[in-house]
Write a protein that holds these residues in place. Sequence first.
Motif, PDB file in Angstrom:
ATOM      1  N   LYS A 250      76.989  65.617 -57.630  1.00 14.59           N
ATOM      2  CA  LYS A 250      75.793  65.150 -56.933  1.00 14.59           C
ATOM      3  C   LYS A 250      75.818  65.715 -55.516  1.00 14.59           C
ATOM      4  CE  LYS A 250      72.844  61.182 -56.047  1.00 14.59           C
ATOM      5  NZ  LYS A 250      72.679  59.712 -56.062  1.00 14.59           N
ATOM      6  N   ALA A 251      75.148  66.839 -55.346  1.00 15.23           N
ATOM      7  CA  ALA A 251      75.102  67.502 -54.049  1.00 15.23           C
ATOM      8  C   ALA A 251      74.029  66.873 -53.181  1.00 15.23           C
ATOM      9  CB  ALA A 251      74.831  68.993 -54.233  1.00 15.23           C
ATOM     10  N   ARG A 252      74.136  67.093 -51.888  1.00 16.42           N
ATOM     11  CA  ARG A 252      73.156  66.534 -50.960  1.00 16.42           C
ATOM     12  C   ARG A 252      72.148  67.570 -50.481  1.00 16.42           C
ATOM     13  NH1 ARG A 252      77.553  64.066 -46.993  1.00 16.42           N
ATOM     14  NH2 ARG A 252      78.453  66.064 -47.640  1.00 16.42           N
ATOM     15  N   THR A 253      72.558  68.845 -50.465  1.00 12.84           N
ATOM     16  CA  THR A 253      71.694  69.909 -49.981  1.00 12.84           C
ATOM     17  C   THR A 253      71.877  71.140 -50.856  1.00 12.84           C
ATOM     18  OG1 THR A 253      73.376  70.799 -48.482  1.00 12.84           O
ATOM     19  CG2 THR A 253      71.912  69.090 -47.595  1.00 12.84           C
ATOM     20  N   SER A 254      70.958  72.077 -50.713  1.00  8.98           N
ATOM     21  CA  SER A 254      71.094  73.345 -51.442  1.00  8.98           C
ATOM     22  C   SER A 254      72.338  74.092 -50.997  1.00  8.98           C
ATOM     23  CB  SER A 254      69.849  74.209 -51.208  1.00  8.98           C
ATOM     24  OG  SER A 254      69.681  74.496 -49.822  1.00  8.98           O
ATOM     25  N   GLU A 255      72.680  73.979 -49.726  1.00  9.27           N
ATOM     26  CA  GLU A 255      73.877  74.648 -49.218  1.00  9.27           C
ATOM     27  C   GLU A 255      75.129  74.110 -49.891  1.00  9.27           C
ATOM     28  OE1 GLU A 255      76.035  75.655 -44.932  1.00  9.27           O
ATOM     29  OE2 GLU A 255      74.451  74.136 -45.055  1.00  9.27           O
ATOM     30  N   GLU A 256      75.196  72.784 -50.071  1.00  6.34           N
ATOM     31  CA  GLU A 256      76.353  72.198 -50.734  1.00  6.34           C
ATOM     32  C   GLU A 256      76.417  72.629 -52.195  1.00  6.34           C
ATOM     33  OE1 GLU A 256      78.311  67.824 -51.786  1.00  6.34           O
ATOM     34  OE2 GLU A 256      76.614  67.966 -50.389  1.00  6.34           O
ATOM     35  N   PRO A 294      67.926  82.152 -54.540  1.00  6.55           N
ATOM     36  CA  PRO A 294      68.530  83.237 -55.330  1.00  6.55           C
ATOM     37  C   PRO A 294      69.908  82.857 -55.883  1.00  6.55           C
ATOM     38  CG  PRO A 294      67.558  84.113 -53.326  1.00  6.55           C
ATOM     39  CD  PRO A 294      67.521  82.615 -53.203  1.00  6.55           C
ATOM     40  N   HIS A 295      70.711  82.148 -55.071  1.00 11.06           N
ATOM     41  CA  HIS A 295      72.041  81.733 -55.528  1.00 11.06           C
ATOM     42  C   HIS A 295      71.926  80.639 -56.592  1.00 11.06           C
ATOM     43  CE1 HIS A 295      73.707  84.048 -52.202  1.00 11.06           C
ATOM     44  NE2 HIS A 295      72.870  83.424 -51.385  1.00 11.06           N
ATOM     45  N   VAL A 296      70.977  79.718 -56.397  1.00 14.32           N
ATOM     46  CA  VAL A 296      70.797  78.635 -57.372  1.00 14.32           C
ATOM     47  C   VAL A 296      70.364  79.198 -58.716  1.00 14.32           C
ATOM     48  CG1 VAL A 296      69.488  76.545 -57.921  1.00 14.32           C
ATOM     49  CG2 VAL A 296      70.285  76.935 -55.576  1.00 14.32           C
ATOM     50  N   LYS A 301      71.454  80.942 -64.351  1.00 17.00           N
ATOM     51  CA  LYS A 301      71.576  82.047 -65.295  1.00 17.00           C
ATOM     52  C   LYS A 301      72.995  82.154 -65.838  1.00 17.00           C
ATOM     53  CE  LYS A 301      70.510  86.980 -65.757  1.00 17.00           C
ATOM     54  NZ  LYS A 301      70.012  88.197 -65.046  1.00 17.00           N
ATOM     55  N   ASN A 302      73.970  81.744 -65.030  1.00 19.59           N
ATOM     56  CA  ASN A 302      75.381  81.822 -65.425  1.00 19.59           C
ATOM     57  C   ASN A 302      75.840  80.607 -66.221  1.00 19.59           C
ATOM     58  OD1 ASN A 302      77.838  83.450 -65.187  1.00 19.59           O
ATOM     59  ND2 ASN A 302      78.654  81.709 -64.028  1.00 19.59           N
ATOM     60  N   GLY A 303      74.931  79.638 -66.473  1.00 23.43           N
ATOM     61  CA  GLY A 303      75.284  78.496 -67.313  1.00 23.43           C
ATOM     62  C   GLY A 303      75.281  77.158 -66.620  1.00 23.43           C
ATOM     63  N   ALA A 304      75.115  77.132 -65.293  1.00 22.25           N
ATOM     64  CA  ALA A 304      75.027  75.847 -64.597  1.00 22.25           C
ATOM     65  C   ALA A 304      73.696  75.179 -64.935  1.00 22.25           C
ATOM     66  CB  ALA A 304      75.142  76.041 -63.091  1.00 22.25           C
ATOM     67  N   ARG A 305      73.662  73.874 -64.798  1.00 23.55           N
ATOM     68  CA  ARG A 305      72.425  73.128 -65.022  1.00 23.55           C
ATOM     69  C   ARG A 305      72.103  72.331 -63.769  1.00 23.55           C
ATOM     70  NH1 ARG A 305      74.738  74.315 -69.743  1.00 23.55           N
ATOM     71  NH2 ARG A 305      73.343  74.723 -71.492  1.00 23.55           N
ATOM     72  N   VAL A 306      70.828  72.351 -63.402  1.00 15.73           N
ATOM     73  CA  VAL A 306      70.409  71.798 -62.111  1.00 15.73           C
ATOM     74  C   VAL A 306      69.237  70.853 -62.326  1.00 15.73           C
ATOM     75  CG1 VAL A 306      69.507  72.325 -59.812  1.00 15.73           C
ATOM     76  CG2 VAL A 306      71.170  73.871 -60.886  1.00 15.73           C
ATOM     77  N   VAL A 307      69.347  69.647 -61.745  1.00 21.21           N
ATOM     78  CA  VAL A 307      68.261  68.662 -61.764  1.00 21.21           C
ATOM     79  C   VAL A 307      67.931  68.303 -60.323  1.00 21.21           C
ATOM     80  CG1 VAL A 307      67.560  66.339 -62.433  1.00 21.21           C
ATOM     81  CG2 VAL A 307      68.931  67.713 -64.000  1.00 21.21           C
ATOM     82  N   LEU A 308      66.674  68.465 -59.950  1.00 19.96           N
ATOM     83  CA  LEU A 308      66.200  68.063 -58.629  1.00 19.96           C
ATOM     84  C   LEU A 308      65.188  66.941 -58.798  1.00 19.96           C
ATOM     85  CD1 LEU A 308      65.414  71.527 -56.945  1.00 19.96           C
ATOM     86  CD2 LEU A 308      67.612  70.364 -57.138  1.00 19.96           C
ATOM     87  N   THR A 309      65.155  66.024 -57.837  1.00 27.25           N
ATOM     88  CA  THR A 309      64.093  65.025 -57.796  1.00 27.25           C
ATOM     89  C   THR A 309      63.380  65.117 -56.453  1.00 27.25           C
ATOM     90  OG1 THR A 309      65.254  63.137 -56.772  1.00 27.25           O
ATOM     91  CG2 THR A 309      65.598  63.501 -59.143  1.00 27.25           C
ATOM     92  N   SER A 310      62.108  64.756 -56.470  1.00 23.40           N
ATOM     93  CA  SER A 310      61.338  64.749 -55.231  1.00 23.40           C
ATOM     94  C   SER A 310      60.130  63.852 -55.401  1.00 23.40           C
ATOM     95  CB  SER A 310      60.875  66.162 -54.865  1.00 23.40           C
ATOM     96  OG  SER A 310      60.032  66.141 -53.719  1.00 23.40           O
TER      97      SER A 310
END
Length: 550
Positions: A250-256, A294-296, A301-310
Amino acid sequence: MSSAGEVVAVGSPRFTLHTLGWRAFQDLCAAVLREVWGQSVQAFADSNDGGRDGAFYGTWQPPTDPSSVRDVPPGPFVLQCKHTKKADATLAPSELEDEFDKASALVKRGVCGTYLLLTNARVTGTSEEKIRRRLSACEVAHPLVLDGQWLSDVIATHRGLRMFVPHVYGLGDLSQILDEHAYAQASMLMASAPEQVATFVVTGAYRKAAQALRDHGFVLLLGNPAVGKSVIAVMLAISAADNWSCAAIKARTSEELVQRWNPHEKGQFFWLDDAFGAVRHEEHLTHAWARDLPHVMSAVKNGARVVLTSRSYIYNEARPLLKPYAYPRLNEQNVTVDVADLTREERQQILYNHLAAGDQPQDVRAQMKPHLEASADAAPFRPEAARRLGLQAFTSGLSLTQQGIATFMARPRQLLGDVYDQLDAHAHAALALVYTTGQDNGLVSPVTFDPVQRDIIERAGSTRSATYRALSTILGLDSQATAGTSAVPRPSATPVRCGRRGVHICIDRIARATASPARFQASFMLPVLPTEPCSPPEPRSINVRYLSGT
């Protein structure tokens, strides 16, 4: 480490399926049809269904993996769900007399060549034989009876099924279905939100989010405050730990997120709540996302999964800064999910679950019960309001009438006051303008503030340009609108009523959906307007008029 489909614990798994509601059990049956057997089906309605109450029907197609079900020939079939709330109940043939009559009628109509009976109860060998014999006597060509243990085995051996029916994570010993790493992850996530997990309802929005995560590795959950974005993210995280052995971060920012992404580890699940600001748009967060996207996308593409809420109104303001045209994944409609898009049945189930899990005395629940169906039609419907309805702490002085409960659901002042307090000065100014023009001709778009309106803006501590941006965001209108053009309401905007001269937006859905008149009056020394709700185009509607041709 266990492989996909392996039961980790020794012995046959057993899930407490009797604790499911009957609707949730039907969801499970539908998921078995869809995810395990690969069948496309339709559900019969609760009434006027031609004798197939609680059933699904379709044309059987040979599944790609037939190992989980005995041979079923192609052709029309009906699946009948039978749920019991009694633990260790045994289904007797005598309990199915009505079903035998229905099956006979369906066969005569040519819609039932195969009849599958799926129950969470135990079925003895003798009873199964009798049930199959009775169905054959009804001229069912291929009867099939599947019991609770069969269902438990299927749940334990099909991770994809569990993702689309996440209720099952709370129905048994997780060590029976998860490896050690996934077990630790899921246990931690469930412990962090026990109430949300216990009351969770599988909605169309959840299913769409799960499918987007499975197929695209990315999903953006949008919705207004208190509509259930975070709990969907929790359930997706649990499912990801199970399905892909993902480590939930559970990251807090895109940088993290970028810092913690390991290109050599495919099983990573990143979850970010309020990606572009918690209660208001924070431009520095959005700029960081534009820089880090671009990094996200490389991580996905490399297999990570990302969920954002807003929150929807925040994303409306953030979106132009994200350059979505450069990232096809963000442009695809199937990765953006409106969490508040609920069917009537889903709203009813949410209400039921929260009342069942709450602390209201039995006599209060009994008085509420006749009015719950109408309460589920509250517009807008907020799951958080349903949660508060089930708790004594939020309902002191509540009138236990249809009007009282409906008002609590549609205009929960304490909840909406909390939301209002979280907004910034620019949003306060925008809402004050909406409120004060409610009985006049309304705001004109593009807005040209008169002296009284400029005074309100100054009292709020805002500026004209910032208030205009806040108006555009809250109303869901194009912030680039200019004289002679018509701004198009965005899909997430409050529903509008279009006419030849413009659009009418009901003030109850904007100003009165964020605070009480008293709070406006205290903040801006405004007159208190009448409190009755309205429908466009009554005087209390905002008339957003465009100058072209006027």
